[in-house]
Design a protein around this motif. Structure first.
Motif, PDB file in Angstrom:
ATOM      1  N   GLU A  45       0.822  -1.206   0.000  1.00  0.00           N
ATOM      2  CA  GLU A  45       0.000   0.000   0.000  1.00  0.00           C
ATOM      3  C   GLU A  45       0.859   1.262   0.000  1.00  0.00           C
ATOM      4  OE1 GLU A  45      -3.345   0.481  -0.254  1.00  0.00           O
ATOM      5  OE2 GLU A  45      -3.380  -1.654  -0.733  1.00  0.00           O
ATOM      6  N   VAL A  46       1.928   1.276   0.778  1.00  0.00           N
ATOM      7  CA  VAL A  46       2.815   2.445   0.817  1.00  0.00           C
ATOM      8  C   VAL A  46       3.481   2.622  -0.543  1.00  0.00           C
ATOM      9  CG1 VAL A  46       4.959   3.345   1.819  1.00  0.00           C
ATOM     10  CG2 VAL A  46       3.206   2.371   3.307  1.00  0.00           C
ATOM     11  N   GLY A  47       3.932   1.530  -1.135  1.00  0.00           N
ATOM     12  CA  GLY A  47       4.573   1.613  -2.448  1.00  0.00           C
ATOM     13  C   GLY A  47       3.633   2.077  -3.541  1.00  0.00           C
ATOM     14  N   GLY A  48       2.358   1.841  -3.395  1.00  0.00           N
ATOM     15  CA  GLY A  48       1.385   2.238  -4.402  1.00  0.00           C
ATOM     16  C   GLY A  48       0.860   3.649  -4.228  1.00  0.00           C
ATOM     17  N   ASP A  49       1.208   4.318  -3.142  1.00  0.00           N
ATOM     18  CA  ASP A  49       0.726   5.671  -2.870  1.00  0.00           C
ATOM     19  C   ASP A  49       1.762   6.689  -3.353  1.00  0.00           C
ATOM     20  OD1 ASP A  49      -0.335   8.002  -1.880  1.00  0.00           O
ATOM     21  OD2 ASP A  49      -0.668   7.228   0.147  1.00  0.00           O
ATOM     22  N   LYS A  50       1.495   7.336  -4.500  1.00  0.00           N
ATOM     23  CA  LYS A  50       2.447   8.265  -5.095  1.00  0.00           C
ATOM     24  C   LYS A  50       2.686   9.483  -4.207  1.00  0.00           C
ATOM     25  CE  LYS A  50       1.481   6.899  -9.815  1.00  0.00           C
ATOM     26  NZ  LYS A  50       1.002   7.305 -11.120  1.00  0.00           N
ATOM     27  N   GLN A  51       1.650   9.991  -3.563  1.00  0.00           N
ATOM     28  CA  GLN A  51       1.791  11.169  -2.714  1.00  0.00           C
ATOM     29  C   GLN A  51       2.683  10.861  -1.512  1.00  0.00           C
ATOM     30  OE1 GLN A  51      -1.898  12.660  -1.206  1.00  0.00           O
ATOM     31  NE2 GLN A  51      -0.981  14.527  -0.374  1.00  0.00           N
ATOM     32  N   LEU A  52       2.512   9.700  -0.928  1.00  0.00           N
ATOM     33  CA  LEU A  52       3.333   9.314   0.213  1.00  0.00           C
ATOM     34  C   LEU A  52       4.786   9.134  -0.196  1.00  0.00           C
ATOM     35  CD1 LEU A  52       3.402   8.499   3.208  1.00  0.00           C
ATOM     36  CD2 LEU A  52       3.008   6.167   2.475  1.00  0.00           C
ATOM     37  N   LEU A  53       5.014   8.512  -1.326  1.00  0.00           N
ATOM     38  CA  LEU A  53       6.387   8.329  -1.806  1.00  0.00           C
ATOM     39  C   LEU A  53       7.048   9.658  -2.138  1.00  0.00           C
ATOM     40  CD1 LEU A  53       6.160   5.121  -4.014  1.00  0.00           C
ATOM     41  CD2 LEU A  53       7.187   5.379  -1.764  1.00  0.00           C
ATOM     42  N   ALA A  54       6.278  10.621  -2.622  1.00  0.00           N
ATOM     43  CA  ALA A  54       6.841  11.938  -2.952  1.00  0.00           C
ATOM     44  C   ALA A  54       7.284  12.680  -1.696  1.00  0.00           C
ATOM     45  CB  ALA A  54       5.813  12.760  -3.720  1.00  0.00           C
ATOM     46  N   SER A  55       6.606  12.462  -0.580  1.00  0.00           N
ATOM     47  CA  SER A  55       6.950  13.163   0.658  1.00  0.00           C
ATOM     48  C   SER A  55       7.737  12.277   1.620  1.00  0.00           C
ATOM     49  CB  SER A  55       5.682  13.670   1.328  1.00  0.00           C
ATOM     50  OG  SER A  55       4.853  12.593   1.699  1.00  0.00           O
ATOM     51  N   LEU A  56       8.292  11.194   1.126  1.00  0.00           N
ATOM     52  CA  LEU A  56       8.994  10.244   1.990  1.00  0.00           C
ATOM     53  C   LEU A  56      10.250  10.842   2.614  1.00  0.00           C
ATOM     54  CD1 LEU A  56       8.543   7.394   2.949  1.00  0.00           C
ATOM     55  CD2 LEU A  56       9.964   6.578   1.091  1.00  0.00           C
ATOM     56  N   SER A  57      10.964  11.687   1.897  1.00  0.00           N
ATOM     57  CA  SER A  57      12.177  12.281   2.475  1.00  0.00           C
ATOM     58  C   SER A  57      11.842  13.172   3.660  1.00  0.00           C
ATOM     59  CB  SER A  57      12.944  13.061   1.412  1.00  0.00           C
ATOM     60  OG  SER A  57      12.141  14.134   0.925  1.00  0.00           O
ATOM     61  N   THR A  58      10.791  13.949   3.570  1.00  0.00           N
ATOM     62  CA  THR A  58      10.376  14.801   4.685  1.00  0.00           C
ATOM     63  C   THR A  58       9.875  13.945   5.844  1.00  0.00           C
ATOM     64  OG1 THR A  58       9.709  16.480   3.105  1.00  0.00           O
ATOM     65  CG2 THR A  58       8.901  16.717   5.341  1.00  0.00           C
ATOM     66  N   LEU A  59       9.068  12.954   5.530  1.00  0.00           N
ATOM     67  CA  LEU A  59       8.544  12.078   6.582  1.00  0.00           C
ATOM     68  C   LEU A  59       9.668  11.290   7.240  1.00  0.00           C
ATOM     69  CD1 LEU A  59       5.352  10.696   4.829  1.00  0.00           C
ATOM     70  CD2 LEU A  59       5.454  12.377   6.662  1.00  0.00           C
ATOM     71  N   GLY A  60      10.640  10.870   6.465  1.00  0.00           N
ATOM     72  CA  GLY A  60      11.767  10.117   7.012  1.00  0.00           C
ATOM     73  C   GLY A  60      12.587  10.958   7.976  1.00  0.00           C
ATOM     74  N   LEU A  61      12.807  12.224   7.636  1.00  0.00           N
ATOM     75  CA  LEU A  61      13.553  13.121   8.521  1.00  0.00           C
ATOM     76  C   LEU A  61      12.786  13.355   9.816  1.00  0.00           C
ATOM     77  CD1 LEU A  61      15.963  14.942   9.050  1.00  0.00           C
ATOM     78  CD2 LEU A  61      14.733  16.778   7.870  1.00  0.00           C
ATOM     79  N   GLN A  62      11.484  13.570   9.709  1.00  0.00           N
ATOM     80  CA  GLN A  62      10.664  13.754  10.910  1.00  0.00           C
ATOM     81  C   GLN A  62      10.686  12.503  11.775  1.00  0.00           C
ATOM     82  OE1 GLN A  62       6.824  14.840   9.428  1.00  0.00           O
ATOM     83  NE2 GLN A  62       7.403  16.964   9.039  1.00  0.00           N
ATOM     84  N   ALA A  63      10.568  11.357  11.148  1.00  0.00           N
ATOM     85  CA  ALA A  63      10.586  10.102  11.908  1.00  0.00           C
ATOM     86  C   ALA A  63      11.928   9.906  12.591  1.00  0.00           C
ATOM     87  CB  ALA A  63      10.289   8.926  10.976  1.00  0.00           C
TER      88      ALA A  63
END
Length: 89
Positions: A45-63
């Motif tokens: 599901e995460v791999g299929g969500d284009k919006q989530l993948l586009a913001s993964l770098s920001t989310l990764g830094l926050q995490a």
């Protein structure tokens, strides 16, 4: 979220009730398999969500920042508890 909590509590209650049944005692392997399947489906599901993948770098830094803060806080609090309650003087 409250529904998830109540479902988990129901599972705990059922687990306590059936733990004396011999066939139920060996469910650890099956639970692990089901968890792996659920993790795979979550990744799909995460791999299929284009919006989530586009913001993964920001989310990764926050995490990473949240995780680092949680680990540092846990270490500091554990050190305080150890020194206050368990360290011999």
């Amino acid at each position: 979220m409250l529904t998830v909590f109540f479902v988990m509590l129901l599972g705990v209650a059922i687990g306590i009730g059936v733990r004396r049944i011999p066939a139920v005692r060996h469910t650890g392997k099956w639970v692990s398999i089901v968890i792996y399947i659920l993790l795979f489906l979550l990744g799909k599901e995460v791999g299929g969500d284009k919006q989530l993948l586009a913001s993964l770098s920001t989310l990764g830094l926050q995490a990473l920042l949240i995780t680092g803060g949680a680990v540092a806080g846990s270490i500091l609090f554990a050190t305080f508890i150890f020194r206050f309650f368990f360290e011999k003087k």
